[in-house]
Design a protein around this motif. Structure first.
Motif, PDB file in Angstrom:
ATOM      1  N   ALA A  13       0.825  -1.215   0.000  1.00 25.38           N
ATOM      2  CA  ALA A  13       0.000   0.000   0.000  1.00 25.38           C
ATOM      3  C   ALA A  13       0.852   1.255   0.000  1.00 25.38           C
ATOM      4  CB  ALA A  13      -0.932   0.003   1.206  1.00 25.38           C
ATOM      5  N   GLU A  14       2.179   1.082   0.043  1.00 26.15           N
ATOM      6  CA  GLU A  14       3.039   2.265   0.139  1.00 26.15           C
ATOM      7  C   GLU A  14       3.914   2.451  -1.092  1.00 26.15           C
ATOM      8  OE1 GLU A  14       5.008   2.451   3.922  1.00 26.15           O
ATOM      9  OE2 GLU A  14       3.186   1.826   4.957  1.00 26.15           O
ATOM     10  N   LEU A  16       4.965   4.048  -4.391  1.00 26.78           N
ATOM     11  CA  LEU A  16       4.777   5.262  -5.190  1.00 26.78           C
ATOM     12  C   LEU A  16       5.004   4.876  -6.649  1.00 26.78           C
ATOM     13  CD1 LEU A  16       6.716   7.764  -2.916  1.00 26.78           C
ATOM     14  CD2 LEU A  16       4.238   7.576  -3.176  1.00 26.78           C
ATOM     15  N   TYR A  18       5.042   6.502  -9.398  1.00 29.22           N
ATOM     16  CA  TYR A  18       5.719   7.392 -10.340  1.00 29.22           C
ATOM     17  C   TYR A  18       7.226   7.444 -10.078  1.00 29.22           C
ATOM     18  CZ  TYR A  18       5.189  10.342  -6.228  1.00 29.22           C
ATOM     19  OH  TYR A  18       5.200  10.808  -4.946  1.00 29.22           O
ATOM     20  N   ARG A 125      -9.977  -4.022 -11.052  1.00 28.90           N
ATOM     21  CA  ARG A 125     -11.261  -3.622 -11.648  1.00 28.90           C
ATOM     22  C   ARG A 125     -11.821  -4.716 -12.540  1.00 28.90           C
ATOM     23  NH1 ARG A 125     -10.516   2.389 -12.051  1.00 28.90           N
ATOM     24  NH2 ARG A 125     -11.146   2.902  -9.955  1.00 28.90           N
ATOM     25  N   ILE A 159      -3.238  -3.691  -7.117  1.00 31.55           N
ATOM     26  CA  ILE A 159      -3.579  -2.261  -7.110  1.00 31.55           C
ATOM     27  C   ILE A 159      -2.402  -1.381  -7.530  1.00 31.55           C
ATOM     28  CG2 ILE A 159      -4.502  -0.359  -5.707  1.00 31.55           C
ATOM     29  CD1 ILE A 159      -6.451  -2.700  -6.183  1.00 31.55           C
ATOM     30  N   SER A 163      -2.075   0.594 -11.088  1.00 29.42           N
ATOM     31  CA  SER A 163      -1.851   2.041 -11.036  1.00 29.42           C
ATOM     32  C   SER A 163      -0.565   2.399 -11.767  1.00 29.42           C
ATOM     33  CB  SER A 163      -1.783   2.526  -9.585  1.00 29.42           C
ATOM     34  OG  SER A 163      -3.054   2.470  -8.987  1.00 29.42           O
TER      35      SER A 163
ATOM     36  N   ASN B  13      -8.174  -1.325   3.702  1.00 30.70           N
ATOM     37  CA  ASN B  13      -8.086  -1.987   2.404  1.00 30.70           C
ATOM     38  C   ASN B  13      -8.634  -1.098   1.301  1.00 30.70           C
ATOM     39  OD1 ASN B  13      -6.826  -4.324   3.048  1.00 30.70           O
ATOM     40  ND2 ASN B  13      -8.695  -5.505   3.368  1.00 30.70           N
ATOM     41  N   ALA B  16      -6.089   1.474   0.543  1.00 30.26           N
ATOM     42  CA  ALA B  16      -4.970   0.920  -0.231  1.00 30.26           C
ATOM     43  C   ALA B  16      -5.420   0.536  -1.629  1.00 30.26           C
ATOM     44  CB  ALA B  16      -4.390  -0.291   0.483  1.00 30.26           C
ATOM     45  N   GLY B  17      -6.731   0.350  -1.798  1.00 28.16           N
ATOM     46  CA  GLY B  17      -7.255  -0.125  -3.075  1.00 28.16           C
ATOM     47  C   GLY B  17      -7.611   0.980  -4.051  1.00 28.16           C
ATOM     48  N   LEU B  18      -7.341   2.225  -3.679  1.00 29.51           N
ATOM     49  CA  LEU B  18      -7.670   3.324  -4.589  1.00 29.51           C
ATOM     50  C   LEU B  18      -6.771   3.223  -5.816  1.00 29.51           C
ATOM     51  CD1 LEU B  18      -8.156   6.306  -2.123  1.00 29.51           C
ATOM     52  CD2 LEU B  18      -9.901   4.962  -3.315  1.00 29.51           C
ATOM     53  N   LEU B  19      -7.410   3.061  -6.939  1.00 32.63           N
ATOM     54  CA  LEU B  19      -6.705   2.768  -8.179  1.00 32.63           C
ATOM     55  C   LEU B  19      -6.636   4.014  -9.038  1.00 32.63           C
ATOM     56  CD1 LEU B  19      -5.622   0.222  -9.554  1.00 32.63           C
ATOM     57  CD2 LEU B  19      -7.860  -0.086 -10.545  1.00 32.63           C
ATOM     58  N   LEU B  20      -5.490   4.227  -9.632  1.00 32.27           N
ATOM     59  CA  LEU B  20      -5.397   5.344 -10.561  1.00 32.27           C
ATOM     60  C   LEU B  20      -6.212   5.020 -11.803  1.00 32.27           C
ATOM     61  CD1 LEU B  20      -1.668   6.417 -10.567  1.00 32.27           C
ATOM     62  CD2 LEU B  20      -3.549   7.330  -9.244  1.00 32.27           C
ATOM     63  N   ALA B  21      -6.998   5.952 -12.198  1.00 31.71           N
ATOM     64  CA  ALA B  21      -7.789   5.748 -13.408  1.00 31.71           C
ATOM     65  C   ALA B  21      -8.202   7.125 -13.891  1.00 31.71           C
ATOM     66  CB  ALA B  21      -8.994   4.888 -13.108  1.00 31.71           C
ATOM     67  N   GLU B  23      -9.974   9.319 -13.147  1.00 31.26           N
ATOM     68  CA  GLU B  23     -10.744  10.004 -12.132  1.00 31.26           C
ATOM     69  C   GLU B  23      -9.955  11.241 -11.757  1.00 31.26           C
ATOM     70  OE1 GLU B  23     -13.396   7.743  -8.793  1.00 31.26           O
ATOM     71  OE2 GLU B  23     -11.258   7.591  -8.686  1.00 31.26           O
ATOM     72  N   ALA B 155       0.093   6.495   6.342  1.00 27.21           N
ATOM     73  CA  ALA B 155       0.950   6.004   5.248  1.00 27.21           C
ATOM     74  C   ALA B 155       0.148   5.698   3.976  1.00 27.21           C
ATOM     75  CB  ALA B 155       1.752   4.796   5.700  1.00 27.21           C
ATOM     76  N   PRO B 156      -0.910   4.856   4.048  1.00 24.72           N
ATOM     77  CA  PRO B 156      -1.635   4.585   2.797  1.00 24.72           C
ATOM     78  C   PRO B 156      -2.314   5.820   2.214  1.00 24.72           C
ATOM     79  CG  PRO B 156      -2.701   3.478   4.663  1.00 24.72           C
ATOM     80  CD  PRO B 156      -1.380   4.000   5.157  1.00 24.72           C
ATOM     81  N   VAL B 159       0.330   7.894   0.391  1.00 24.97           N
ATOM     82  CA  VAL B 159       0.712   7.273  -0.873  1.00 24.97           C
ATOM     83  C   VAL B 159      -0.385   7.456  -1.919  1.00 24.97           C
ATOM     84  CG1 VAL B 159       1.173   5.057  -1.969  1.00 24.97           C
ATOM     85  CG2 VAL B 159       2.305   5.643   0.167  1.00 24.97           C
ATOM     86  N   ASN B 163       0.334   9.412  -5.358  1.00 24.91           N
ATOM     87  CA  ASN B 163       0.120   8.774  -6.657  1.00 24.91           C
ATOM     88  C   ASN B 163      -0.907   9.535  -7.476  1.00 24.91           C
ATOM     89  OD1 ASN B 163       1.959   6.669  -6.478  1.00 24.91           O
ATOM     90  ND2 ASN B 163       0.526   5.295  -5.473  1.00 24.91           N
TER      91      ASN B 163
END
Lengths: 233, 237
Positions: A13-14, A16, A18, A125, A159, A163, B13, B16-21, B23, B155-156, B159, B163
């Motif tokens: 979860a940490e 980065l 990019y 997804r 995830i 990403s 969770n 931590a599960g946030l996905l780049l898309a 949005e 922390a999450p 991040v 991101n």
């Protein structure tokens, strides 16, 4: 679940996305899997891209033995990794059923010392983005993987990987746009701007001036434009 | 019924599960704020303050109260959010009424009905504090237990924000480049003018145009046009 197992998932979860190229993120994830999952002697990962961008594909392993086993499955088009990519489901190679399911791969893998392989789908997804292969070649005491925990690791790993692919797509597009912007016909427009300043003249006069320059220099308009730009660089 | 511990794990969770898309940054930060409200017992409202180009903005909020209280902090130049941002540390005020730390921020915030607040810095590696997750309560105080949960979010959440911000920045540059391609004549001319005046290369000239367009909040094409039409006025004597 061991404390290191929890730690591995927290570290996912940490990430980065990019900070390094996609390959670097994939490598980080296989290293984390090797470090934090019990009974893992080697790990391989393959990322695919549904949008067909080769830049968003990646392959990472924790060592030559794992990459050999990944390559062998690919070459034979057989094995848990291949099956997982085909079905999007988890597949286990264990010593009991291996030969029957994978008659070509299993004997070769056994000769290479492999005890078991667990191929876990990477899904984000609802889309299959790749596969994570866990390899075990222990000398003693292999008790089998905690499938639930390994699946959970793969779920969490998907995830940052997805990403990283999404971020990677923006970088591909950016490079393409930058290249198109600095393409040659831009040089002519720039030269017009330069002449407006150096000759203290209007845009129309600068355009005419550049055509004259090209004629006297006997070259193309782009050549003349480049010489104007060089004169101020 | 779910154990509270499991519920928190679920929220973590989700974070931590946030996905780049595709949005927006604001939408991503909005998810972070809403997850905080759900997971932290005393929290009634949450928002994310970002610090960029020397400017503080409430980039996402779970409700209008957040914007109002944040505004009191920005206006008085004090409060838990600003301190958190400057120090990179957590700031908690269990009872705002009894708190003497922020004399200018306190009265208007109490008037809004806020009784307690908790600010969590969003720190990315050694790049400093990028923003703050601000939590406000209108009913019960933020206790140490709330802070403990909040700390597990840091922390999450940091991040996810980092991101999302990198992604949003890349998207913004893509839009500008696409715009630039559509009006490359006038932008090329403007670049040439800057190159001749400052003796720099085309990439640097374009970066200058881009920076100016962002700072002045003018479209790249419009800015380039005014550079070509009146360079002195636009670029400065």
């Amino acid at each position: 679940v061991t404390p290191t197992g929890e730690l591995g998932i927290a570290e996912l979860a940490e990430i980065l996305v990019y900070e390094r190229p996609l390959n670097g993120t994939a490598q980080h994830v296989v290293d984390l899997a090797l470090e934090s999952l019990a009974y893992c002697d080697g790990v391989g990962m393959k990322l695919v891209d549904r949008e067909g961008q080769s830049a968003q594909r990646a392959h990472a392993t924790t060592g030559t033995r794992s990459s050999d086993l990944d390559a062998l499955q690919e070459a034979l088009d057989e094995g848990p990794c291949v099956e997982c990519l085909r079905t999007g489901e988890l597949h286990l190679l264990d010593p009991v059923t291996a030969d029957e399911r994978w008659p070509d791969f299993a004997p070769l893998a056994r000769r290479a010392g492999l005890t078991a392989c667990l191929a876990l789908p990477l899904v984000a997804r609802g889309e299959l983005i790749g596969v994570l292969n866990l390899y075990a070649w222990p000398t003693v005491g292999f008790a089998g993987w905690d499938r639930q925990h390994c699946s959970s690791f793969a779920r969490h790993a998907s995830i940052p990987l997805a990403s990283a692919q999404a971020y990677g797509r923006t970088q591909v597009l950016l490079a393409e746009l930058r290249a198109r912007i600095s393409a040659t016909d831009d040089v002519v427009h720039q030269a017009h701007g330069v002449l407006m300043v150096t000759r203290n003249t209007s845009l129309d006069a600068a355009i005419i001036r550049l055509t004259e320059l090209a004629r006297t220099q006997g070259g193309t308009i782009e050549d003349a434009a480049q010489s104007v730009l060089d004169s101020v660089a | 019924m779910e154990e509270p511990h499991d519920a928190l794990e679920n929220e973590l969770n989700d974070l931590a599960g946030l996905l780049l898309a595709n949005e927006s940054l604001e939408a991503m930060l909005g998810h972070v704020a809403h997850i905080a409200v759900r997971a932290i017992p005393a929290c009634d409202a949450a928002g994310v303050t970002l610090f960029e180009r020397d400017q503080l903005t409430t980039a996402a909020a779970s409700g209008p109260l957040v914007q109002r209280v944040d505004q009191h902090q920005y206006a008085t130049d004090e409060g838990p959010c600003l301190e958190s941002l400057r120090t990179g540390e957590v700031r908690r005020s269990p009872s705002l009424k009894a708190d003497t730390r922020w004399p200018k921020f306190r009265p208007p915030t109490l008037d809004e009905g806020v009784v307690s607040c908790l600010s969590l810095p969003l720190v990315i590696g050694n790049h400093g504090t990028a923003g703050v997750l601000n939590l406000y309560s209108e009913n019960r105080p933020f206790e140490e237990a709330d802070e403990d949960i909040g700390r597990r979010f840091m922390a999450p959440a940091s991040v996810a924000v980092a991101n999302a911000r990198a992604y949003a920045k890349a998207q913004a540059v893509i839009e500008q480049l696409q715009e630039a391609l559509q009006s490359r004549d006038v932008i090329g001319q403007a670049k040439g003018i800057i190159e001749a005046r400052e003796g720099c290369g085309p990439d640097e000239a374009f970066e200058r145009l881009r920076d100016m367009s962002q700072h002045r909040n003018v479209k790249l094409r419009d800015l380039a046009k005014s550079v070509v039409e009146s360079p002195e006025e636009t670029l400065g004597g």
